[in-house]
Design a protein around this motif. Structure first.
Motif, PDB file in Angstrom:
ATOM      1  N   LYS A 128       5.509   3.179  -8.384  1.00 36.94           N
ATOM      2  CA  LYS A 128       4.508   3.238  -9.438  1.00 36.94           C
ATOM      3  C   LYS A 128       3.157   3.593  -8.841  1.00 36.94           C
ATOM      4  O   LYS A 128       2.853   3.217  -7.715  1.00 36.94           O
ATOM      5  CB  LYS A 128       4.424   1.851 -10.099  1.00 36.94           C
ATOM      6  CG  LYS A 128       3.684   1.848 -11.414  1.00 36.94           C
ATOM      7  CD  LYS A 128       3.759   0.450 -12.020  1.00 36.94           C
ATOM      8  CE  LYS A 128       2.810   0.303 -13.172  1.00 36.94           C
ATOM      9  NZ  LYS A 128       2.635  -1.119 -13.533  1.00 36.94           N
ATOM     10  N   GLN A 148      -1.056   3.779  -9.946  1.00 36.71           N
ATOM     11  CA  GLN A 148      -2.095   3.551 -10.950  1.00 36.71           C
ATOM     12  C   GLN A 148      -3.424   4.032 -10.385  1.00 36.71           C
ATOM     13  O   GLN A 148      -3.736   3.770  -9.227  1.00 36.71           O
ATOM     14  CB  GLN A 148      -2.227   2.059 -11.275  1.00 36.71           C
ATOM     15  CG  GLN A 148      -0.984   1.445 -11.868  1.00 36.71           C
ATOM     16  CD  GLN A 148      -1.127  -0.063 -11.958  1.00 36.71           C
ATOM     17  OE1 GLN A 148      -1.857  -0.584 -12.776  1.00 36.71           O
ATOM     18  NE2 GLN A 148      -0.436  -0.762 -11.079  1.00 36.71           N
ATOM     19  N   ILE A 149      -4.196   4.687 -11.209  1.00 39.16           N
ATOM     20  CA  ILE A 149      -5.502   5.156 -10.748  1.00 39.16           C
ATOM     21  C   ILE A 149      -6.579   4.594 -11.668  1.00 39.16           C
ATOM     22  O   ILE A 149      -6.470   4.667 -12.888  1.00 39.16           O
ATOM     23  CB  ILE A 149      -5.572   6.696 -10.745  1.00 39.16           C
ATOM     24  CG1 ILE A 149      -4.454   7.265  -9.863  1.00 39.16           C
ATOM     25  CG2 ILE A 149      -6.932   7.171 -10.242  1.00 39.16           C
ATOM     26  CD1 ILE A 149      -4.356   8.770  -9.881  1.00 39.16           C
ATOM     27  N   GLU A 150      -7.583   3.960 -11.074  1.00 40.37           N
ATOM     28  CA  GLU A 150      -8.730   3.448 -11.828  1.00 40.37           C
ATOM     29  C   GLU A 150      -9.971   3.942 -11.118  1.00 40.37           C
ATOM     30  O   GLU A 150     -10.293   3.465 -10.038  1.00 40.37           O
ATOM     31  CB  GLU A 150      -8.737   1.908 -11.837  1.00 40.37           C
ATOM     32  CG  GLU A 150      -7.683   1.253 -12.687  1.00 40.37           C
ATOM     33  CD  GLU A 150      -8.065   1.233 -14.163  1.00 40.37           C
ATOM     34  OE1 GLU A 150      -9.253   1.048 -14.461  1.00 40.37           O
ATOM     35  OE2 GLU A 150      -7.163   1.428 -15.002  1.00 40.37           O
ATOM     36  N   GLN A 198     -10.233   4.462  -7.210  1.00 47.49           N
ATOM     37  CA  GLN A 198      -9.240   3.708  -6.455  1.00 47.49           C
ATOM     38  C   GLN A 198      -7.847   3.872  -7.054  1.00 47.49           C
ATOM     39  O   GLN A 198      -7.719   4.164  -8.244  1.00 47.49           O
ATOM     40  CB  GLN A 198      -9.613   2.218  -6.433  1.00 47.49           C
ATOM     41  CG  GLN A 198     -10.910   1.975  -5.676  1.00 47.49           C
ATOM     42  CD  GLN A 198     -11.147   0.507  -5.398  1.00 47.49           C
ATOM     43  OE1 GLN A 198     -10.222  -0.236  -5.121  1.00 47.49           O
ATOM     44  NE2 GLN A 198     -12.401   0.100  -5.473  1.00 47.49           N
ATOM     45  N   ALA A 199      -6.863   3.696  -6.228  1.00 52.64           N
ATOM     46  CA  ALA A 199      -5.488   3.851  -6.692  1.00 52.64           C
ATOM     47  C   ALA A 199      -4.609   2.770  -6.086  1.00 52.64           C
ATOM     48  O   ALA A 199      -4.821   2.350  -4.944  1.00 52.64           O
ATOM     49  CB  ALA A 199      -4.942   5.220  -6.301  1.00 52.64           C
ATOM     50  N   PHE A 200      -3.668   2.297  -6.867  1.00 51.87           N
ATOM     51  CA  PHE A 200      -2.724   1.285  -6.403  1.00 51.87           C
ATOM     52  C   PHE A 200      -1.328   1.873  -6.459  1.00 51.87           C
ATOM     53  O   PHE A 200      -0.919   2.411  -7.486  1.00 51.87           O
ATOM     54  CB  PHE A 200      -2.789   0.049  -7.293  1.00 51.87           C
ATOM     55  CG  PHE A 200      -2.110  -1.153  -6.701  1.00 51.87           C
ATOM     56  CD1 PHE A 200      -2.843  -2.117  -6.031  1.00 51.87           C
ATOM     57  CD2 PHE A 200      -0.743  -1.324  -6.803  1.00 51.87           C
ATOM     58  CE1 PHE A 200      -2.229  -3.231  -5.475  1.00 51.87           C
ATOM     59  CE2 PHE A 200      -0.106  -2.430  -6.243  1.00 51.87           C
ATOM     60  CZ  PHE A 200      -0.866  -3.383  -5.591  1.00 51.87           C
ATOM     61  N   ASN A 208       2.767   1.177  -5.715  1.00 50.62           N
ATOM     62  CA  ASN A 208       3.859   0.263  -5.377  1.00 50.62           C
ATOM     63  C   ASN A 208       4.978   1.041  -4.698  1.00 50.62           C
ATOM     64  O   ASN A 208       5.452   2.034  -5.244  1.00 50.62           O
ATOM     65  CB  ASN A 208       4.440  -0.374  -6.640  1.00 50.62           C
ATOM     66  CG  ASN A 208       3.435  -1.250  -7.351  1.00 50.62           C
ATOM     67  OD1 ASN A 208       2.456  -0.758  -7.897  1.00 50.62           O
ATOM     68  ND2 ASN A 208       3.677  -2.534  -7.339  1.00 50.62           N
ATOM     69  N   PRO A 235       8.962  -5.167  -0.762  1.00 53.10           N
ATOM     70  CA  PRO A 235       7.897  -4.495  -1.503  1.00 53.10           C
ATOM     71  C   PRO A 235       6.666  -4.304  -0.620  1.00 53.10           C
ATOM     72  O   PRO A 235       6.186  -5.258  -0.006  1.00 53.10           O
ATOM     73  CB  PRO A 235       7.612  -5.455  -2.662  1.00 53.10           C
ATOM     74  CG  PRO A 235       8.079  -6.786  -2.201  1.00 53.10           C
ATOM     75  CD  PRO A 235       9.160  -6.557  -1.186  1.00 53.10           C
ATOM     76  N   ASN A 258       2.900  -2.520  -0.980  1.00 57.23           N
ATOM     77  CA  ASN A 258       1.962  -1.860  -1.887  1.00 57.23           C
ATOM     78  C   ASN A 258       0.717  -1.411  -1.136  1.00 57.23           C
ATOM     79  O   ASN A 258       0.312  -2.032  -0.154  1.00 57.23           O
ATOM     80  CB  ASN A 258       1.573  -2.802  -3.023  1.00 57.23           C
ATOM     81  CG  ASN A 258       2.787  -3.320  -3.767  1.00 57.23           C
ATOM     82  OD1 ASN A 258       3.807  -2.661  -3.809  1.00 57.23           O
ATOM     83  ND2 ASN A 258       2.666  -4.509  -4.322  1.00 57.23           N
TER      84      ASN A 258
END
Lengths: 208, 285
Positions: free
Chosen positions: A120, A122-124, A127-129, A131, A142, A144
């Motif tokens: 997965k 996610q971009i905000e 910044q990006a996260f 997984n 896991p 991340n």
């Protein structure tokens, strides 16, 4: 029943490929970086004992392309960062990143064709996260990553089984700096690196 | 064994009660003099200055977006778990040192010798066997957490592995995926109390058992009575079985603790932070 599982399997495949196709820039960058690391790790020509330094240097060069050591160090030092002099800050970034590379490259040396799955992204803002999951023989771990956008996307924190690298060091640095000066902390890190270089055993020392 | 548990359990409880009372004291103590207020402030300082410093987390450790309520919380729930008080630090550090030596001087050499003699395959059987045997702990915890689907899956795994996996030596059910995703079945009573909302209380390190917390210690006592190997008679066979389980488990993880220790500047702190965060993650898996 069999048909149903077939359809489900096909669907799952589609979903997998879809997520691969939809991956954004940060994940692509991370994947490129990790793939480079894996290429070096699986390079049979570099596995010999006498090629060890060469391999380590290559790994470090690759790590430098997708890690933001400064951001990582700044966040690990947290409130103490402001108390460092500019020179100490530079020194801290160099020493800390060297310590991390030294110790983590050693862990990577046990790499045995484990597969990395990107689950997965996610971009905000900047910044990006991401997984990911590393598939081991009998379990999956896991892992991340958090990335930040500079000229390129760079990793500044890694979470392994819920433990943040930055935050784990943050508590250690906070503890040490509550008693000792920044210079002493730097010395301690350098001593640690020297001990690792000399192949000293960790067994005998508790304090570290 | 009965005698030992009879002595140990109340002792652990008394210790715990003292511990939580101590922890509660720290939390509820109201500063009376300005000097005390000042010292309280410095104790609170790290998280507050972090706030002022502007390191905001957008995600928690699992990638869950953090909803920032009141604009004041920049700490993830995992961070709060990692801030579990450690009032007995000196005491804990002593046992940490003890466990460290125990590992390097006894457990590691034994596990290394064991793993050179016994190939990986049989060691995996042994691991499966003991894991299968711990089913009561997982089942009870899952039921108490109201995760009936996971408890049912765990039960069918237990039956399948026991009946068709030579009493649990083979993990024949591991390839079977559940229809709907279920929560992690790797639960124990300490995690159950946490799931119910209990705090860690305080951080503790026990000899032989390693890092724990007040909450997890109470859970461990419960788990102890749910573990079949506890009831082997006479008591030394029970201890031997548990010891063998431990050595077998360690034979797969030689090098992990060394890596943590090598990478950290203060191994005690690194392990404490790691333990609390890992437990927090497991609780929510």
């Amino acid at each position: 029943m069999k048909k149903l599982t077939n359809i489900l399997g096909a669907l799952a495949l589609v979903v997998c490929f879809a997520s691969v196709a939809l991956a954004g820039e940060p994940q692509d960058r991370l994947k490129a970086g990790i793939d480079n690391v894996i290429t070096i790790l699986s390079d049979a020509g570099l596995k010999a004992a006498n090629k060890r330094t060469e391999r380590q240097n290559k790994l470090r060069a690759v790590a430098d392309t997708f890690f933001d050591w400064r951001e990582l160090s700044r966040r690990a030092a947290a409130e103490n960062w402001a108390k460092f002099s500019p020179k100490q800050q530079e020194d801290f970034v160099t020493t800390f990143s060297e310590l991390l590379q030294k110790t983590y490259i050693r862990k990577l040396e046990k790499y045995n064709n484990e597969k990395v799955n990107y689950l997965k992204e996610q971009i905000e803002g900047d910044q990006a996260f991401i997984n990911t999951q590393v598939q081991m023989k009998d379990k999956s771990i896991p892992i991340n990553y958090i990335m930040i956008k500079r000229e390129k996307w760079l990793v500044y924190d890694v979470f392994v089984e819920g433990v943040s690298l930055v935050k784990n060091y943050r508590t250690q640095f906070a503890k040490i700096l509550s008693k000792d000066s920044p210079e002493e902390l730097l010395q301690r890190m350098k001593d640690k690196i020297k001990a690792i270089d000399n192949g000293q055993n960790v067994d005998d020392k508790v304090g570290g | 064994m009965h005698l030992m548990t009879r002595i140990l359990a109340p002792a652990a409880l008394v210790l715990l009660l003292c511990g939580s009372a101590f922890a509660a004291n720290i939390e509820t103590a109201t500063p009376t003099t300005p000097a005390q207020a000042e010292s309280m402030k410095t104790e609170l300082a790290p998280s507050q200055t972090l706030l002022a410093y502007g390191d905001e987390d957008i995600w928690d450790e699992n990638g869950q977006l953090i909803k920032r309520t009141h604009g004041a919380k920049t700490e993830t729930p995992g961070d709060l778990a990692a801030q579990t008080p450690d009032p007995l630090e000196g005491w804990n550090r002593m046992w940490f040192g003890f466990n460290d030596k125990l590992y390097f001087w006894a457990l590691k050499p034994v596990a290394q010798g064991y793993s050179t003699v016994i190939p990986e395959r049989p060691r995996i059987w042994v691991r499966n066997f003991f894991h299968n045997l711990m089913y009561p702990v997982r089942f009870t915890s899952l039921m108490l957490q109201g995760k009936f689907d996971a408890a049912a899956v765990e039960t069918s795994r237990f039956i399948g592995n026991t009946a068709f996996g030579l009493g649990g030596l083979a993990d024949v059910t591991s390839d079977n995926k559940t229809f709907r995703p279920i929560p992690s079945t790797e639960q124990d009573l300490g995690l159950t109390f946490g799931y119910w909302g209990a705090d860690n209380g305080m951080y503790l390190v026990w000899p032989f058992l390693g890092p724990s917390s007040a909450r997890d210690t109470v859970g461990y006592v419960g788990d102890h009575f749910l573990t079949p190997t506890t009831y082997i008679h006479p008591w030394y066979w029970s201890v031997a079985a548990k010891g063998y389980d431990k050595v077998n488990a360690i034979s797969f993880r030689i090098g992990d603790y060394e890596a943590v220790k090598e990478a950290s500047l203060d191994p005690y702190e690194a392990v404490r932070d790691g333990y609390l965060r890992m437990r927090f993650k497991k609780m929510n898996d």
